[in-house]
Design a protein around this motif. Structure first.
Motif, PDB file in Angstrom:
ATOM      1  N   ALA A 174       4.707   5.530   1.949  1.00 38.58           N
ATOM      2  CA  ALA A 174       5.429   4.284   1.684  1.00 38.58           C
ATOM      3  C   ALA A 174       4.493   3.082   1.781  1.00 38.58           C
ATOM      4  O   ALA A 174       4.619   2.121   1.017  1.00 38.58           O
ATOM      5  CB  ALA A 174       6.592   4.135   2.659  1.00 38.58           C
ATOM      6  N   ILE A 177       2.802   3.002  -1.543  1.00 40.91           N
ATOM      7  CA  ILE A 177       3.703   2.614  -2.631  1.00 40.91           C
ATOM      8  C   ILE A 177       3.995   1.115  -2.602  1.00 40.91           C
ATOM      9  O   ILE A 177       4.014   0.444  -3.641  1.00 40.91           O
ATOM     10  CB  ILE A 177       5.019   3.422  -2.545  1.00 40.91           C
ATOM     11  CG1 ILE A 177       4.752   4.905  -2.856  1.00 40.91           C
ATOM     12  CG2 ILE A 177       6.061   2.864  -3.534  1.00 40.91           C
ATOM     13  CD1 ILE A 177       5.945   5.806  -2.609  1.00 40.91           C
ATOM     14  N   PHE A 178       4.233   0.585  -1.388  1.00 44.57           N
ATOM     15  CA  PHE A 178       4.563  -0.847  -1.260  1.00 44.57           C
ATOM     16  C   PHE A 178       3.310  -1.722  -1.142  1.00 44.57           C
ATOM     17  O   PHE A 178       3.421  -2.938  -1.029  1.00 44.57           O
ATOM     18  CB  PHE A 178       5.454  -1.081  -0.038  1.00 44.57           C
ATOM     19  CG  PHE A 178       6.872  -0.612  -0.203  1.00 44.57           C
ATOM     20  CD1 PHE A 178       7.683  -1.136  -1.200  1.00 44.57           C
ATOM     21  CD2 PHE A 178       7.397   0.357   0.634  1.00 44.57           C
ATOM     22  CE1 PHE A 178       9.000  -0.710  -1.359  1.00 44.57           C
ATOM     23  CE2 PHE A 178       8.713   0.795   0.494  1.00 44.57           C
ATOM     24  CZ  PHE A 178       9.507   0.260  -0.507  1.00 44.57           C
ATOM     25  N   ASN A 179       2.120  -1.078  -1.120  1.00 47.90           N
ATOM     26  CA  ASN A 179       0.860  -1.808  -0.971  1.00 47.90           C
ATOM     27  C   ASN A 179       0.849  -2.614   0.331  1.00 47.90           C
ATOM     28  O   ASN A 179       0.431  -3.777   0.359  1.00 47.90           O
ATOM     29  CB  ASN A 179       0.618  -2.726  -2.172  1.00 47.90           C
ATOM     30  CG  ASN A 179      -0.832  -3.147  -2.282  1.00 47.90           C
ATOM     31  OD1 ASN A 179      -1.725  -2.428  -1.825  1.00 47.90           O
ATOM     32  ND2 ASN A 179      -1.077  -4.307  -2.871  1.00 47.90           N
ATOM     33  N   ALA A 353      16.457  -0.925   0.079  1.00 48.45           N
ATOM     34  CA  ALA A 353      15.600   0.172   0.555  1.00 48.45           C
ATOM     35  C   ALA A 353      16.315   0.992   1.617  1.00 48.45           C
ATOM     36  O   ALA A 353      16.279   2.230   1.595  1.00 48.45           O
ATOM     37  CB  ALA A 353      14.291  -0.400   1.117  1.00 48.45           C
ATOM     38  N   ALA A 375      11.242   4.612  -1.677  1.00 47.80           N
ATOM     39  CA  ALA A 375      10.113   3.689  -1.840  1.00 47.80           C
ATOM     40  C   ALA A 375       9.704   3.591  -3.304  1.00 47.80           C
ATOM     41  O   ALA A 375       9.415   2.501  -3.811  1.00 47.80           O
ATOM     42  CB  ALA A 375       8.935   4.144  -0.983  1.00 47.80           C
ATOM     43  N   ALA A 379      10.062  -0.152  -4.895  1.00 48.94           N
ATOM     44  CA  ALA A 379       8.788  -0.876  -5.057  1.00 48.94           C
ATOM     45  C   ALA A 379       8.746  -1.766  -6.301  1.00 48.94           C
ATOM     46  O   ALA A 379       8.331  -2.931  -6.213  1.00 48.94           O
ATOM     47  CB  ALA A 379       7.620   0.113  -5.060  1.00 48.94           C
ATOM     48  N   ALA A 382      10.786  -4.873  -5.604  1.00 49.46           N
ATOM     49  CA  ALA A 382      10.159  -5.789  -4.648  1.00 49.46           C
ATOM     50  C   ALA A 382       9.083  -6.634  -5.318  1.00 49.46           C
ATOM     51  O   ALA A 382       8.881  -7.802  -4.953  1.00 49.46           O
ATOM     52  CB  ALA A 382       9.566  -4.986  -3.499  1.00 49.46           C
ATOM     53  N   MET A 383       8.415  -6.072  -6.326  1.00 56.96           N
ATOM     54  CA  MET A 383       7.366  -6.808  -7.025  1.00 56.96           C
ATOM     55  C   MET A 383       7.928  -7.999  -7.789  1.00 56.96           C
ATOM     56  O   MET A 383       7.225  -8.981  -8.043  1.00 56.96           O
ATOM     57  CB  MET A 383       6.621  -5.878  -7.981  1.00 56.96           C
ATOM     58  CG  MET A 383       5.787  -4.817  -7.276  1.00 56.96           C
ATOM     59  SD  MET A 383       4.998  -3.654  -8.421  1.00 56.96           S
ATOM     60  CE  MET A 383       3.902  -4.761  -9.326  1.00 56.96           C
ATOM     61  N   PRO A 390       5.775  -6.465   2.577  1.00 55.61           N
ATOM     62  CA  PRO A 390       5.678  -5.036   2.236  1.00 55.61           C
ATOM     63  C   PRO A 390       5.752  -4.146   3.474  1.00 55.61           C
ATOM     64  O   PRO A 390       6.259  -3.028   3.418  1.00 55.61           O
ATOM     65  CB  PRO A 390       4.321  -4.920   1.540  1.00 55.61           C
ATOM     66  CG  PRO A 390       3.563  -6.140   1.930  1.00 55.61           C
ATOM     67  CD  PRO A 390       4.580  -7.212   2.176  1.00 55.61           C
ATOM     68  N   THR A 397      12.828   1.107   4.705  1.00 51.89           N
ATOM     69  CA  THR A 397      12.982   2.412   4.052  1.00 51.89           C
ATOM     70  C   THR A 397      12.985   3.530   5.085  1.00 51.89           C
ATOM     71  O   THR A 397      13.800   4.458   5.019  1.00 51.89           O
ATOM     72  CB  THR A 397      11.841   2.646   3.039  1.00 51.89           C
ATOM     73  OG1 THR A 397      11.710   1.503   2.192  1.00 51.89           O
ATOM     74  CG2 THR A 397      12.105   3.874   2.197  1.00 51.89           C
TER      75      THR A 397
END
Length: 452
Positions: A174, A177-179, A353, A375, A379, A382-383, A390, A397
């Motif tokens: 995660a 994925i979420f950076n 999430a 995730a 993701a 969220a961007m 993040p 999540t």
């Protein structure tokens, strides 16, 4: 893509995804199909019903499995070996003895929660339960404390670490994925995990243990409380060995804040602070601290590190199948459809999430699959909504992936057998504890979101 009942493209996709997830529940809970097989069937069905070309379905699924296992299989393998050596050397027992002495016999359930938070770092939750539950029997026998009270405190600590704190595979995936930043995620996860585990474990365990009385399995009690004459490793060296991965990853985060990317020292620290290298270094050190220093031969260490991998094979396959299902959901357009819905409904990505992870956890029974899939879906959303941390998305999540564990979760059955509970009693103890834990963790995430 086929629309039904005059629904829009996105609405049809969401309906198909719901049908696929409900189908998973039926296959696993009603028809007792192996979850690994059920996830593949569900993914193929989702690809077909959403109108994906046949060749794309196969390719998408294979890529989804490969992208997940390329990282998680290594982390899980290294962590499992480390946990096995910790148990065989008596390291887990040493930590338990020390903390029980510090906390006092009246507060052994609190001590077991701390044991789980520490010892759960390198091991998968099912592995952690198997490795640490013998300590529950030993402490219950010596102190006369309810097995449920101590046991729920232990599994609460293991569950929250499993879903929220890197280097656990789902949390690490995660993070990618979420950076998110690994060090920040660990720091915030500790703030979230400790109060959540306290509420769901020692506090709820104390309350429910007064209302559910069970007879301890005499066979298990005799097996686990049999006296073993061995010298245990020291508390300091045990704690240090377990925490090496966390220390290295936190160090990498600190260095990243201080030094520029081109700095040579930072590049070295980032290398040793990466999850795979950090776990590898911890495992190599444990060969000495939990192995040679305890008198184990090379053959014994080899045997322990070989034997522990067999039981996690099914876990690895399940995670891979979940990654494939996640990729099908994404490539079929479900992720974009949910993103559009969330934007029009002005839903917070944190709430989204948590909810999606909770629904998938209830469907497939795996916290790791739930976290991975949720995730991947959230993701992209969220961007499009800047300003959301993040790191908090990882934790939201993870909190959702804890709730609603029931009969399709292997952890449910492991705890049931160890505590000698009936299915209704396991629902009242394990399932309720997990749900309280998830909501308490999410409450902490929402609180932190006010400041972060």
């Amino acid at each position: 893509m086929y629309s039904v009942f005059g629904l829009s493209h996105d609405a049809s996709l969401l309906l198909y995804a719901l049908i696929s997830i409900l189908g998973l529940i039926l296959l696993i809970a009603k028809f007792k199909m192996n979850p690994f097989v059920a996830l593949i069937v569900g993914a193929v069905f989702m690809g077909l019903i959403s109108g994906m070309p046949f060749t794309d379905i196969v390719k998408s699924y294979q890529e989804g499995v490969a992208s997940v296992l390329g990282f998680i299989a290594i982390v899980l393998g290294l962590g499992t070996m480390l946990g096995k050596l910790m148990a065989e050397s008596g390291g887990a027992e040493r930590i338990a003895q020390t903390l029980v002495r510090v906390f006092g016999e009246k507060n052994v359930h609190w001590a077991m929660m701390v044991v789980a938070l520490i010892c759960g770092i390198p091991v998968f939750i099912q592995v952690g339960i198997v490795l640490l539950f013998p300590l529950v029997f030993v402490i219950a026998k010596h102190t006369g404390t309810s097995l449920i009270k101590i046991g729920l405190s232990l599994v609460a600590g293991l569950a929250v670490v499993h879903s929220l704190i890197p280097p656990h595979p789902a949390a690490m995936l995660a993070v990618g994925i979420f950076n998110a930043d690994v060090g920040k995620t660990i720091f915030l996860a500790l703030i979230v995990s400790i109060p959540a585990a306290a509420i769901a474990g020692p506090l709820y365990g104390t309350w429910i243990s007064k209302r559910i009385k069970v007879e301890t399995s005499s066979e298990l009690m005799e097996q686990f409380t049999e006296t073993k004459d061995r010298e245990l490793p020291g508390f300091g060296i045990t704690l240090f060995t377990i925490l090496i991965p966390v220390i290295l990853m936190l160090l990498a985060t600190i260095v990243d804040l201080i030094l520029p990317e081109t700095n040579g020292f930072r590049q070295v620290v980032d290398f040793i602070g990466s999850p795979i290298i950090a776990l590898l270094l911890a495992l190599l050190f444990s060969f000495y601290s939990f192995g040679y220093a305890r008198g184990f031969s090379k053959q014994q260490i080899l045997k322990y590190t070989n034997d522990c991998l067999g039981p996690v094979a099914s876990i690895i396959l399940l995670i891979g199948a979940g990654g494939g299902f996640n990729r099908i959901l994404t490539d079929s357009g479900v992720g974009d459809a949910i993103a559009g819905f969330a934007q029009s409904a002005h839903l917070s990505p944190l709430v989204l999430a948590f909810v999606i992870a909770g629904l998938i956890r209830a469907a497939v029974g795996s916290a790791t699959v739930a976290m991975t899939t949720a995730a991947g879906i959230v993701a992209p959303i969220a961007m499009t909504m800047p300003g959301v941390s993040p790191e908090l998305l990882v934790l939201a999540t993870g909190a959702g992936s804890i709730i609603l564990s029931h009969v399709n979760d292997s952890g449910f059955w492991i705890v049931k057998e160890y505590l000698n509970l009936s299915v209704p009693q396991t629902l009242k103890t394990w399932t309720v504890m997990e749900t309280i834990l998830g909501f308490a963790a999410f409450g902490m995430v929402l609180l932190l979101s006010v400041f972060i």
